[in-house]
Write an enzyme that holds these catalytic residues in place. Sequence first.
Site, PDB file in Angstrom:
ATOM      1  N   ASN A 166       1.027  -1.112   0.069  1.00  0.00           N
ATOM      2  CA  ASN A 166      -0.143   0.107  -0.205  1.00  0.00           C
ATOM      3  C   ASN A 166       0.552   1.206   0.388  1.00  0.00           C
ATOM      4  OD1 ASN A 166      -2.799  -1.071  -0.087  1.00  0.00           O
ATOM      5  ND2 ASN A 166      -2.973  -1.695   1.610  1.00  0.00           N
ATOM      6  N   CYS A 181      -5.300  -6.763  -3.308  1.00  0.00           N
ATOM      7  CA  CYS A 181      -5.415  -7.190  -1.940  1.00  0.00           C
ATOM      8  C   CYS A 181      -6.194  -8.063  -1.910  1.00  0.00           C
ATOM      9  CB  CYS A 181      -6.387  -5.209  -1.834  1.00  0.00           C
ATOM     10  SG  CYS A 181      -6.885  -5.189  -0.523  1.00  0.00           S
ATOM     11  N   HIS A 182      -7.343  -7.829  -0.543  1.00  0.00           N
ATOM     12  CA  HIS A 182      -8.025  -8.943  -0.128  1.00  0.00           C
ATOM     13  C   HIS A 182      -9.618  -8.435   0.634  1.00  0.00           C
ATOM     14  CE1 HIS A 182      -5.536  -8.359   3.712  1.00  0.00           C
ATOM     15  NE2 HIS A 182      -6.348  -8.042   3.833  1.00  0.00           N
ATOM     16  N   HIS A 198      -9.707  -0.142  -2.108  1.00  0.00           N
ATOM     17  CA  HIS A 198     -10.227  -0.394  -0.741  1.00  0.00           C
ATOM     18  C   HIS A 198     -11.656   0.631  -0.811  1.00  0.00           C
ATOM     19  CE1 HIS A 198      -6.374  -0.746   1.827  1.00  0.00           C
ATOM     20  NE2 HIS A 198      -7.403  -1.753   1.106  1.00  0.00           N
ATOM     21  N   ARG A 239     -16.370   8.162  17.579  1.00  0.00           N
ATOM     22  CA  ARG A 239     -18.365   7.166  17.905  1.00  0.00           C
ATOM     23  C   ARG A 239     -19.423   6.981  17.677  1.00  0.00           C
ATOM     24  NH1 ARG A 239     -15.490  10.266  22.191  1.00  0.00           N
ATOM     25  NH2 ARG A 239     -17.615  11.225  22.355  1.00  0.00           N
TER      26      ARG A 239
END
Length: 462
Positions: free
Chosen positions: A150, A170-171, A200, A293
């Site tokens: 990356n 990538c996975h 991504h 959050r």
Amino acid sequence: MAHSPKITIIGAGGFVFPFRLIGDLLSFPALQAATLTLMDLDAGRLDRVAGAARELVDHHDLPTVVEQTTDRRAALAGADFVIITFQVGGVESYRHDVEIPRRYGVDQTVGDTVGPGGVFRFLRSVRAYQDIAADALELCPGAQFINYANPMAMATAYLNALGLSTVGLCHSVQGTTRMLARTLGLPYDEVSYRCAGINHQAWILEFRHGAEDVYPRLREVMSTRHQRGRAASDLLADDGDHSDAALAASTYEGGNEQVRTTLMNHFGYFETESSHHASEYVPWFRKDDATTREYIPERWDYYEICAAHDEQGDVDEQLERLKADLTPSVEYGASIVNAVVTGVPAVVYGNVPNSGRVITNLPHDACVEVACLVDANGVQPTTLGDLPPQLAAINRTNVNVQTLAVRAALTGDVEHVHHAVALDPLTSAHCTLEQVRAMTDELLAAHAALLPAALAPAATAR
């Protein structure tokens, strides 16, 4: 391929991934007579991985030749396949990638794809890529390069621009589609899907069980879990003791996918990177601590994970597992090598140049992630056509950062480094242009010793 292939791994002494990749390669009978050449600049770390590889070969009584070297030219000479798994600068450089932006309000949970962290992870690898390309074009000009490093899109685009035939792997596609099948209670070997975008930030465009389109059920299930997660997040905000509320918000299946589910609810399709990671690539979810959050109740910090990583323990664990069961993981790398060597076709999701307009509504200089056919003719991307326009629009915000960083590396124009960071969506949500320039200057100074000479600050350049 008439001869037994030479497969070179550059960065073979890295975290557990290179050894897992060795296990994948050895799991294919057609590759067991290969020469595995393991190269790393750190002889001690290389010893650990090469020793485990030889132990695995001996345990299964394989004819594989395992070579190790710290000499890049020796590793590349005559290679048929070159797999890149290294990162330049290690944890110490990574610390700058995350800590400097946080002082400006840019909190990256990983910082390896776009944003300030992704741009500088790429730029400090440029000199190594240049050296590899110069040697490879002389010593193994026909080699198939496989990049696992990356930032995937930047690194893969740059390696191709230097003249190396490179596919980036990538996975996230494999991992996401498996997660979605589990979520719907479907056997993975009974589902089919179509996916495309950028690394991504690719999109599951179709998801089927046999002839049935199960996307409507997926949207319903994930939205229900999303509502439960938001309720738990509200409890987290109101409760003085956050531990139980955070657990409630994050432990049920699907509860940590509020970012991806929100993106699907607003833009129509599910994305391929985890909610923690996906939150870095758009401006909506990490505006402040409370918002973060709300969508990501349980903090996950990859820098902290890397700093505390037990490399030897990981290799030992993988070795024992592969001794007991030499089967491949979900990674695509060994499948590509096997398909080229045997001619038996395989389909993988790879990152490739968009120069032939593989995705027609993304820029020609983008690096895109699409389904690729692999056989004795090599890696052949399939043409998608247009993405849904709203998805292409999101992708373009990240492509802007990637292509400008690659342009900086190709031209030596440091202003393009500033442009790349300024156009990052998350950075733009927090910083003025003056703050972006100050932050970028700090990062340039922190990484000066590893940058290409044209991009390093004059006062600290080599």
